[in-house]
Design a protein around this motif. Structure first.
Motif, PDB file in Angstrom:
ATOM      1  N   GLU A  35       0.825  -1.212   0.000  1.00  0.00           N
ATOM      2  CA  GLU A  35       0.000   0.000   0.000  1.00  0.00           C
ATOM      3  C   GLU A  35       0.858   1.261   0.000  1.00  0.00           C
ATOM      4  OE1 GLU A  35      -2.683  -0.214   3.236  1.00  0.00           O
ATOM      5  OE2 GLU A  35      -3.998  -1.713   2.287  1.00  0.00           O
ATOM      6  N   LYS A  36       1.944   1.246   0.782  1.00  0.00           N
ATOM      7  CA  LYS A  36       2.834   2.411   0.784  1.00  0.00           C
ATOM      8  C   LYS A  36       3.511   2.599  -0.569  1.00  0.00           C
ATOM      9  CE  LYS A  36       3.909   2.401   5.736  1.00  0.00           C
ATOM     10  NZ  LYS A  36       4.961   2.210   6.763  1.00  0.00           N
ATOM     11  N   ALA A  37       3.886   1.494  -1.205  1.00  0.00           N
ATOM     12  CA  ALA A  37       4.513   1.587  -2.527  1.00  0.00           C
ATOM     13  C   ALA A  37       3.539   2.158  -3.552  1.00  0.00           C
ATOM     14  CB  ALA A  37       5.011   0.213  -2.966  1.00  0.00           C
ATOM     15  N   LYS A  38       2.283   1.712  -3.490  1.00  0.00           N
ATOM     16  CA  LYS A  38       1.280   2.256  -4.417  1.00  0.00           C
ATOM     17  C   LYS A  38       1.057   3.742  -4.161  1.00  0.00           C
ATOM     18  CE  LYS A  38      -1.252  -2.079  -5.015  1.00  0.00           C
ATOM     19  NZ  LYS A  38      -2.539  -2.789  -4.770  1.00  0.00           N
ATOM     20  N   PHE A  39       1.026   4.125  -2.889  1.00  0.00           N
ATOM     21  CA  PHE A  39       0.819   5.527  -2.549  1.00  0.00           C
ATOM     22  C   PHE A  39       1.971   6.397  -3.052  1.00  0.00           C
ATOM     23  CE2 PHE A  39       1.071   9.073   0.530  1.00  0.00           C
ATOM     24  CZ  PHE A  39      -0.170   9.647   0.272  1.00  0.00           C
ATOM     25  N   LYS A  40       3.203   5.914  -2.858  1.00  0.00           N
ATOM     26  CA  LYS A  40       4.356   6.675  -3.343  1.00  0.00           C
ATOM     27  C   LYS A  40       4.380   6.752  -4.860  1.00  0.00           C
ATOM     28  CE  LYS A  40       7.395   5.736   0.604  1.00  0.00           C
ATOM     29  NZ  LYS A  40       8.648   5.079   1.036  1.00  0.00           N
ATOM     30  N   ALA A  41       4.014   5.658  -5.514  1.00  0.00           N
ATOM     31  CA  ALA A  41       3.971   5.673  -6.982  1.00  0.00           C
ATOM     32  C   ALA A  41       2.941   6.672  -7.486  1.00  0.00           C
ATOM     33  CB  ALA A  41       3.662   4.279  -7.507  1.00  0.00           C
ATOM     34  N   GLY A  42       1.806   6.756  -6.786  1.00  0.00           N
ATOM     35  CA  GLY A  42       0.810   7.744  -7.181  1.00  0.00           C
ATOM     36  C   GLY A  42       1.296   9.161  -7.002  1.00  0.00           C
ATOM     37  N   LEU A  43       2.005   9.427  -5.896  1.00  0.00           N
ATOM     38  CA  LEU A  43       2.542  10.770  -5.677  1.00  0.00           C
ATOM     39  C   LEU A  43       3.593  11.119  -6.717  1.00  0.00           C
ATOM     40  CD1 LEU A  43       2.915  10.904  -1.783  1.00  0.00           C
ATOM     41  CD2 LEU A  43       1.209  12.038  -3.207  1.00  0.00           C
ATOM     42  N   LYS A  44       4.454  10.149  -7.051  1.00  0.00           N
ATOM     43  CA  LYS A  44       5.469  10.417  -8.067  1.00  0.00           C
ATOM     44  C   LYS A  44       4.833  10.706  -9.411  1.00  0.00           C
ATOM     45  CE  LYS A  44       9.220   7.729  -5.983  1.00  0.00           C
ATOM     46  NZ  LYS A  44      10.100   6.538  -6.148  1.00  0.00           N
ATOM     47  N   GLY A  45       3.784   9.951  -9.722  1.00  0.00           N
ATOM     48  CA  GLY A  45       3.092  10.204 -10.996  1.00  0.00           C
ATOM     49  C   GLY A  45       2.489  11.585 -11.038  1.00  0.00           C
ATOM     50  N   ARG A  46       1.889  12.014  -9.931  1.00  0.00           N
ATOM     51  CA  ARG A  46       1.297  13.350  -9.897  1.00  0.00           C
ATOM     52  C   ARG A  46       2.366  14.432  -9.984  1.00  0.00           C
ATOM     53  NH1 ARG A  46      -3.054  14.272  -5.370  1.00  0.00           N
ATOM     54  NH2 ARG A  46      -3.139  16.198  -6.551  1.00  0.00           N
ATOM     55  N   ARG A  47       3.514  14.192  -9.314  1.00  0.00           N
ATOM     56  CA  ARG A  47       4.595  15.177  -9.398  1.00  0.00           C
ATOM     57  C   ARG A  47       5.118  15.294 -10.815  1.00  0.00           C
ATOM     58  NH1 ARG A  47       7.821  12.882  -4.150  1.00  0.00           N
ATOM     59  NH2 ARG A  47       6.423  13.730  -2.537  1.00  0.00           N
ATOM     60  N   GLY A  48       5.228  14.167 -11.508  1.00  0.00           N
ATOM     61  CA  GLY A  48       5.693  14.207 -12.893  1.00  0.00           C
ATOM     62  C   GLY A  48       4.751  14.977 -13.788  1.00  0.00           C
ATOM     63  N   VAL A  49       3.446  14.786 -13.566  1.00  0.00           N
ATOM     64  CA  VAL A  49       2.460  15.517 -14.374  1.00  0.00           C
ATOM     65  C   VAL A  49       2.538  17.000 -14.096  1.00  0.00           C
ATOM     66  CG1 VAL A  49      -0.003  15.841 -14.737  1.00  0.00           C
ATOM     67  CG2 VAL A  49       0.935  13.536 -14.597  1.00  0.00           C
TER      68      VAL A  49
END
Length: 301
Positions: free
Chosen positions: A168-182
């Motif tokens: 769950e933490k990995a998914k959450f971090k991946a989502g934040l990284k994706g949003r930062r990239g956008v």
């Protein structure tokens, strides 16, 4: 109490479905001990498993556990007939002279390569506490056992909880990284657009923010403004159409004729004196008699 327990088990199996990919029908590995316990307590094993897991099940018995039932002392034919109805799990230990213990056989079926993964997504139903203690160290293995005629689904083990939290933490971090990239790409694009606009204009740099980033205006409760369409002024026609011009000419001509008749009536002479009030009488022609001569005297006007 049963309702609370069933709700708890549904939530638990939902966690296994979300995090470990369990799907119906659930594959349930049964050992010889739980088969004998269910026969002794007269428990409908498949029905209880479906109620606890909250879905359809596929009961499976390993070849080693079937040999344990045949070698049992005393031998119970009803348990053997019941076990034959379930699907046979090929553990490839039938070539051995003696069958492996339930602990060794089931552990090898669940984790054949010792990688601490339940690859085939088995639910293990066993009465052997050693099997349950060993499988608690493998993440994603639901454990079921019978306690005083009550079938119980164990809560998630510590290894399972830790793996679920890490994922769950990995998914959450991946989502934040994706949003930062956008956001970074959008910011870079806006900066490039601003630089291009500054080069063309020469003095002013304009950075337009997209509509999704702009803050929305808060709608206030209260009297609303009038409809802007009702406040619009009517547009004046600058050019007249041909048929409108013809209608205007006809209207102008009729007005001229009416004005001429009015002038003629005003210019006509009027009579004055006592005879002006008398009405002029017309001569009435009477029917003629024989010979074309009128029989009545003519009236003087």
């Amino acid at each position: 109490m049963r309702g609370k327990r069933a709700k708890k088990y549904r939530k638990l199996m939902h966690q296994y479905e979300v995090n470990f990919g369990f799907r119906e029908p659930y594959q349930v590995l049964l050992d010889s001990a739980i088969l004998q316990e269910a026969a002794q307590k007269k428990i409908d094993l498949v029905g209880r498993l479906q109620g606890v897991l909250g879905g359809q099940v596929k009961p499976m018995v390993t070849q080693c556990d079937m040999r344990h039932l045949y070698d049992a002392d005393p031998k119970d034919e009803e348990v053997i007939l019941q076990a034959k109805k379930y699907e046979r799990r090929r553990c490839n230990h039938h070539e051995l002279e003696k069958p492996l213990t339930s602990y060794e056989c089931i552990s090898e079926c669940v984790d054949p390569k010792d990688t601490a993964t339940n690859k085939n997504r088995y639910v293990v139903a066993t009465q052997d506490w050693r099997i349950r203690a060993h499988l608690r160290g493998i993440p994603g293995v639901p454990l079921v056992y019978v306690n005083k005629s009550v079938m119980i689904l164990e809560p998630m083990a510590t290894a399972t909880e830790n793996l679920r939290e890490r994922e769950e933490k990995a998914k959450f971090k991946a989502g934040l990284k994706g949003r930062r990239g956008v956001n970074a790409s959008q910011k870079r694009k806006r900066e490039d657009d601003g630089d291009a606009a500054g080069q063309t204009s020469g003095s002013i740099e304009v950075q337009s923010t997209p509509d999704s980033i702009r803050p929305k205006k808060r709608r206030l409760n209260g009297p609303k403004e009038p409809n802007p369409l009702s406040m619009r002024k009517s547009k004046k026609q600058s050019a007249t159409k041909p048929h409108d011009e013809r209608a205007a000419k006809r209207r102008d001509g009729s007005e001229e004729i009416f004005q001429q008749h009015a002038n003629d009536s005003t210019e006509a002479p009027t009579e004055e004196g006592p005879e002006a009030g008398k009405r002029k009488r017309k001569r009435k022609h009477k029917p003629k008699g024989e010979g074309g001569v009128s029989t009545l005297p003519e009236e003087d006007t």
